[in-house]
Write a protein that holds these residues in place. Structure first.
Motif, PDB file in Angstrom:
ATOM      1  N   ASN A  87       4.115   6.105  -1.712  1.00 55.60           N
ATOM      2  CA  ASN A  87       4.540   4.726  -1.754  1.00 55.60           C
ATOM      3  C   ASN A  87       3.894   4.186  -0.177  1.00 55.60           C
ATOM      4  O   ASN A  87       3.515   4.839   0.604  1.00 55.60           O
ATOM      5  CB  ASN A  87       5.833   4.461  -2.137  1.00 55.60           C
ATOM      6  N   ILE A  88       4.134   2.800  -0.075  1.00 51.56           N
ATOM      7  CA  ILE A  88       3.714   2.231   0.886  1.00 51.56           C
ATOM      8  C   ILE A  88       4.424   2.563   2.194  1.00 51.56           C
ATOM      9  O   ILE A  88       3.947   2.609   3.318  1.00 51.56           O
ATOM     10  CB  ILE A  88       3.582   0.713   0.757  1.00 51.56           C
ATOM     11  N   ASP A  89       5.594   2.872   2.057  1.00 50.85           N
ATOM     12  CA  ASP A  89       6.814   3.180   3.267  1.00 50.85           C
ATOM     13  C   ASP A  89       6.471   4.603   3.784  1.00 50.85           C
ATOM     14  O   ASP A  89       6.163   4.781   4.937  1.00 50.85           O
ATOM     15  CB  ASP A  89       8.228   3.222   2.892  1.00 50.85           C
ATOM     16  N   ALA A 114       3.529   5.488   3.640  1.00 48.04           N
ATOM     17  CA  ALA A 114       2.086   5.678   4.206  1.00 48.04           C
ATOM     18  C   ALA A 114       1.928   4.754   5.854  1.00 48.04           C
ATOM     19  O   ALA A 114       0.790   4.537   6.031  1.00 48.04           O
ATOM     20  CB  ALA A 114       1.132   4.637   3.190  1.00 48.04           C
ATOM     21  N   LYS A 115       3.114   4.677   6.197  1.00 49.06           N
ATOM     22  CA  LYS A 115       3.184   3.863   7.656  1.00 49.06           C
ATOM     23  C   LYS A 115       2.254   4.732   8.466  1.00 49.06           C
ATOM     24  O   LYS A 115       1.625   4.050   9.400  1.00 49.06           O
ATOM     25  CB  LYS A 115       4.508   4.007   8.263  1.00 49.06           C
ATOM     26  N   PRO A 131      -2.790   3.131   8.070  1.00 52.17           N
ATOM     27  CA  PRO A 131      -2.928   1.817   7.600  1.00 52.17           C
ATOM     28  C   PRO A 131      -3.998   1.656   6.527  1.00 52.17           C
ATOM     29  O   PRO A 131      -3.849   0.830   5.506  1.00 52.17           O
ATOM     30  CB  PRO A 131      -3.694   1.175   8.861  1.00 52.17           C
ATOM     31  N   GLN A 136      -1.806   2.291   3.422  1.00 52.57           N
ATOM     32  CA  GLN A 136      -1.019   1.162   3.170  1.00 52.57           C
ATOM     33  C   GLN A 136      -1.698   0.002   2.706  1.00 52.57           C
ATOM     34  O   GLN A 136      -1.008  -0.673   1.316  1.00 52.57           O
ATOM     35  CB  GLN A 136      -0.497   0.626   4.576  1.00 52.57           C
ATOM     36  N   GLN A 137      -2.882  -0.297   2.895  1.00 52.90           N
ATOM     37  CA  GLN A 137      -3.953  -1.421   2.216  1.00 52.90           C
ATOM     38  C   GLN A 137      -4.210  -0.973   1.149  1.00 52.90           C
ATOM     39  O   GLN A 137      -3.977  -1.826  -0.160  1.00 52.90           O
ATOM     40  CB  GLN A 137      -5.254  -1.489   3.025  1.00 52.90           C
ATOM     41  N   PHE A 166      -2.122   0.673  -1.133  1.00 51.11           N
ATOM     42  CA  PHE A 166      -0.951   0.409  -1.967  1.00 51.11           C
ATOM     43  C   PHE A 166      -0.657  -1.095  -2.354  1.00 51.11           C
ATOM     44  O   PHE A 166       0.404  -1.429  -3.256  1.00 51.11           O
ATOM     45  CB  PHE A 166       0.269   0.895  -1.226  1.00 51.11           C
ATOM     46  N   TYR A 167      -1.295  -2.143  -1.662  1.00 53.32           N
ATOM     47  CA  TYR A 167      -1.286  -3.476  -2.066  1.00 53.32           C
ATOM     48  C   TYR A 167      -1.908  -3.715  -3.286  1.00 53.32           C
ATOM     49  O   TYR A 167      -1.617  -4.744  -4.075  1.00 53.32           O
ATOM     50  CB  TYR A 167      -1.963  -4.395  -0.956  1.00 53.32           C
TER      51      TYR A 167
END
Length: 300
Positions: A35-37, A39-40, A43, A46-47, A49-50
């Motif tokens: 999940n995006i958390d 994936a810290k 970057p 994280q992108q 996961f949007y």
């Protein structure tokens, strides 16, 4: 500005697509984000996961694998995702933050003899490079930290690196029985420590990115293209298993002569002339009829 090309690769799981780069994205490290958390540290992840359909992101070596939710089909969105990843990487986007602690990758390397008595092949259980590289001397090895270090062994004459192996040519001052274990352990430790095999810009400098290779191929005449395709399909897999490579150099339609470059274990191999004349030359003459008469070799 970088020049990384992304290719789309299907997998055995219809929910997962691999986006493969023509250069390495991590130093032999693997990362999985649910999940995006999580994936810290990445970057890039994280992108991704949007995108509402992204379920999981896996980054390793030279590829990003993405698992989707069933709200979309990959056929509808994969080109868009590939473009997004490619644009991100080429604008110097960060894949993994350097502060992320790295784990040693368990690596095995085994030594394999080749038809060339001067060359030993060291095979790893990891992908090392995305193109073939040959370094005949330490001066020409600047783009490969691994090759540079190998040349510090006084008996190393030539270093050839392909997908998952390193072929080393030695001088006659040493016997393989005395140096194989030392070289095998050195290569294994080097890879396990996540050190750089070739520089990130090596593909660009040596014109080995997929984009450059495709452009060079398209600039050739039709017969040259046929020759390259035959070498790729029928010849390269066989010589790669022996720790070498045969690369197309040129085709002369007037003399019907094909020139190839012998690399790795093929270069200077006593049996390569036989292979060339009785294997490759006969194959090209048979498959291309009156277009090819002779094959000449240049040692890499």
């Amino acid at each position: 500005m970088k020049n990384i090309t992304i290719k789309i690769q299907t997998t055995s799981n219809p929910s997962i697509i691999k986006f493969e780069a023509d250069s390495f994205l991590t130093q032999h490290q693997s990362f999985e984000f649910n999940n995006i958390d999580e994936a810290k540290p990445s970057p890039l992840a994280q992108q991704l996961f949007y995108l509402p359909f992204v379920k999981k992101v896996y980054i390793s070596g030279n590829f990003i694998a993405v698992e989707r939710y069933n709200i979309v089909e990959w056929a509808d969105v994969q080109e868009e995702v590939a473009t997004q990843i490619q644009d991100y990487l080429n604008s110097d986007g960060i894949v993994i933050k350097e502060a992320t602690p790295s784990k040693k990758v368990p690596v095995t390397v085994y030594a394999e003899s080749t038809p060339n008595p001067s060359v030993m092949k060291f095979v790893a259980n990891k992908k090392l490079v995305t193109a073939t590289f040959e370094f005949p001397s330490i001066d020409e090895a600047k783009l490969s930290p691994l090759a540079t270090e190998l040349f510090h062994f006084p008996f190393v004459k030539n270093v050839f690196i392909d997908e998952n192996y390193v072929s080393i040519s030695k001088y006659d001052i040493a016997e393989w029985n005395d140096i194989t274990m030392e070289l095998r352990e050195f290569i294994r430790t080097y890879i396990e420590n996540g050190k750089e095999i070739v520089s990130p810009n090596a593909n660009v400098v040596l014109e080995k990115t997929q984009e450059q290779l495709d452009a060079n191929f398209e600039a050739l005449d039709d017969t040259s293209k046929e020759i390259i395709n035959i070498l790729e399909e029928y010849v390269k897999p066989a010589v790669a298993s022996d720790g070498g490579n045969i690369q197309f150099e040129s085709y002369n339609a007037d003399t019907k002569t094909v020139k190839v470059i012998l690399q790795g274990a093929c270069s200077g191999c006593p049996s390569s002339t036989f292979t060339l004349k009785n294997g490759i030359e006969n194959m090209l003459r048979e498959m291309l009829k009156d277009k090819v008469q002779t094959v000449e070799a240049i040692n890499g």
